[in-house]
Design an enzyme around this catalytic site. Structure first.
Site, short mmCIF file in Angstrom:
data_model
loop_
_atom_site.label_atom_id
_atom_site.label_comp_id
_atom_site.label_asym_id
_atom_site.label_seq_id
_atom_site.Cartn_x
_atom_site.Cartn_y
_atom_site.Cartn_z
N GLN A 11 41.38 25.48 44.17
CA GLN A 11 40.05 26.04 43.88
C GLN A 11 39.69 25.95 42.40
OE1 GLN A 11 41.32 29.91 45.57
NE2 GLN A 11 40.18 30.86 43.91
N HIS A 22 41.67 45.26 42.62
CA HIS A 22 42.59 44.90 43.70
C HIS A 22 43.16 46.17 44.37
CE1 HIS A 22 43.09 41.26 40.95
NE2 HIS A 22 42.69 40.71 42.08
P1 AMP Z 1 41.22 37.45 42.76
O1 AMP Z 1 42.64 37.85 42.51
O2 AMP Z 1 40.34 37.59 41.56
O3 AMP Z 1 41.10 36.12 43.45
O4 AMP Z 1 40.63 38.52 43.77
C1 AMP Z 1 41.32 38.86 44.94
C2 AMP Z 1 40.46 39.79 45.74
O5 AMP Z 1 40.19 40.96 44.97
C3 AMP Z 1 39.11 39.20 46.13
O6 AMP Z 1 38.79 39.61 47.45
C4 AMP Z 1 38.18 39.80 45.12
O7 AMP Z 1 36.85 39.90 45.56
C5 AMP Z 1 38.80 41.18 44.94
N1 AMP Z 1 38.39 41.74 43.66
C6 AMP Z 1 38.61 41.23 42.42
N2 AMP Z 1 38.01 42.00 41.49
C7 AMP Z 1 37.40 43.01 42.15
C8 AMP Z 1 36.58 44.12 41.76
N3 AMP Z 1 36.28 44.34 40.48
N4 AMP Z 1 36.11 44.93 42.72
C9 AMP Z 1 36.39 44.71 44.03
N5 AMP Z 1 37.15 43.69 44.47
C10 AMP Z 1 37.64 42.84 43.55
#
Ligand code: AMP
Length: 291
Positions: free
Chosen positions: A70, A46
């Site tokens: 979701q 993040h």
């Molecule tokens: P989440 O909180 O898991 O729903 O993710 C929020 C955002 O962070 C989304 O756009 C994800 O693709 C991005 N994200 C989560 N993990 C990673 C990672 N390891 N590398 C790059 N972006 C990430």
């Protein structure tokens, strides 16, 4: 209501009205605004989105909302890690400016009845194994974008299909926001960082490392001229040796329209995997250069 200035390291908007009020002030001052949508339990993946946002905008809003629509009833909505205080501190340390953490009632008031159905890029991969998922993502992301109306919004390639789905939706619905993708971030051992990695025991984590090793092996074999089907079949051994005998998907697809590729790879592609490891369903993907 006003911005919550009490507990978090950053001003925190909990209502659409407060979010818009702050955005209006920044706009009046001529600032460009970025939104980084998340479900919290923030990690270095993040933070990389915040770093990307800094290149494009003056003010960065990080939204934190564990979106119930979701998750299917049997999934981990209740168990999903929540850590708003730590999250706020991390975002502050990395130069973000505001947290937007709406309640579920603010996002989905009584009587909420709208859904968004995206076809095409939602077929296959997570669209098949989590049929409810992209409908929930589409509604929450479209709402977040319309609530904040940022200049740009950043999403990670960790969720590669999700990024394509959001780009499609923003184009189709004329949402006036530029969507920017940011590279997938891994821990030093190669595991893709994820909030769900908190569920993993040390043994699970070792097992989970097979995912990226299998994906990179597919990419290597494709580069050597093997068809996608051959490369995948040969790489299954890496998963099985680690004790992973089942997966939701392990496939090669076109990097832009996500069409399934089985033969020789002649265009930019990605290898994708999703598998249950311990209590976590892990997903990962790997860029493949054409043979
Ligand atoms: P989440 O909180 O898991 O729903 O993710 C929020 C955002 O962070 C989304 O756009 C994800 O693709 C991005 N994200 C989560 N993990 C990673 C990672 N390891 N590398 C790059 N972006 C990430």
């Amino acid at each position: 209501m006003a911005l919550d200035l009490t507990s978090n390291a950053l001003p925190t908007a909990r209502t659409v009205a407060d979010l818009r009020d702050q955005v209006r002030k920044w706009r009046a001052a001529g600032d460009r605004i970025a939104l980084v949508p998340t479900m919290g339990a923030l990690h270095v993946g993040h933070m990389s989105l915040i770093e990307e946002a800094k290149k494009h905008a003056d003010k960065i809003i990080v939204s934190i909302f564990v979106n119930p629509t979701q998750f299917a009833p049997h999934e981990d909505f209740d168990a999903y890690p929540r850590a708003e205080l730590d999250d706020s501190q991390l975002v502050a340390d990395h130069g973000g400016h505001m947290i937007y953490a709406p309640t579920a009632a603010e996002m989905y008031p009584d009587g909420f009845s709208t859904s968004i159905n995206i076809t095409g890029v939602t077929r296959g991969l997570c669209g098949d194994s989590r049929p409810h998922f992209f409908g929930g993502v589409a509604i929450v992301v479209s709402k977040l974008l319309l609530q904040a109306l940022p200049d740009i919004a950043i999403f990670g390639e960790k969720d590669f299909q999700q990024l394509q789905v959001i780009k499609r939706m923003v184009t189709d619905l004329d949402i006036p926001v530029e969507v920017i993708g940011a590279p997938l971030i891994r821990d030093e051992d190669g595991l893709a960082t994820s909030s769900r990695n908190k569920y993993l025991t040390a043994e699970d984590r070792t097992q989970g490392l097979a995912l990226h090793r299998a994906l990179s092996n597919v990419a290597d074999l494709v580069k050597q001229g093997k068809t996608a089907t051959e490369a995948l079949a040969a790489s299954e051994a890496i998963l099985k040796d680690a004790g992973i005998n089942e997966w939701d998907y392990f496939e090669v697809r076109d990097a832009s329209d996500l069409d399934l590729i089985e033969g020789v790879v002649t265009r930019p592609a990605r290898a994708f995997i999703a598998a249950q490891v311990g209590k976590a369903r892990l997903i990962d993907n790997w860029a493949i250069d054409p043979a």
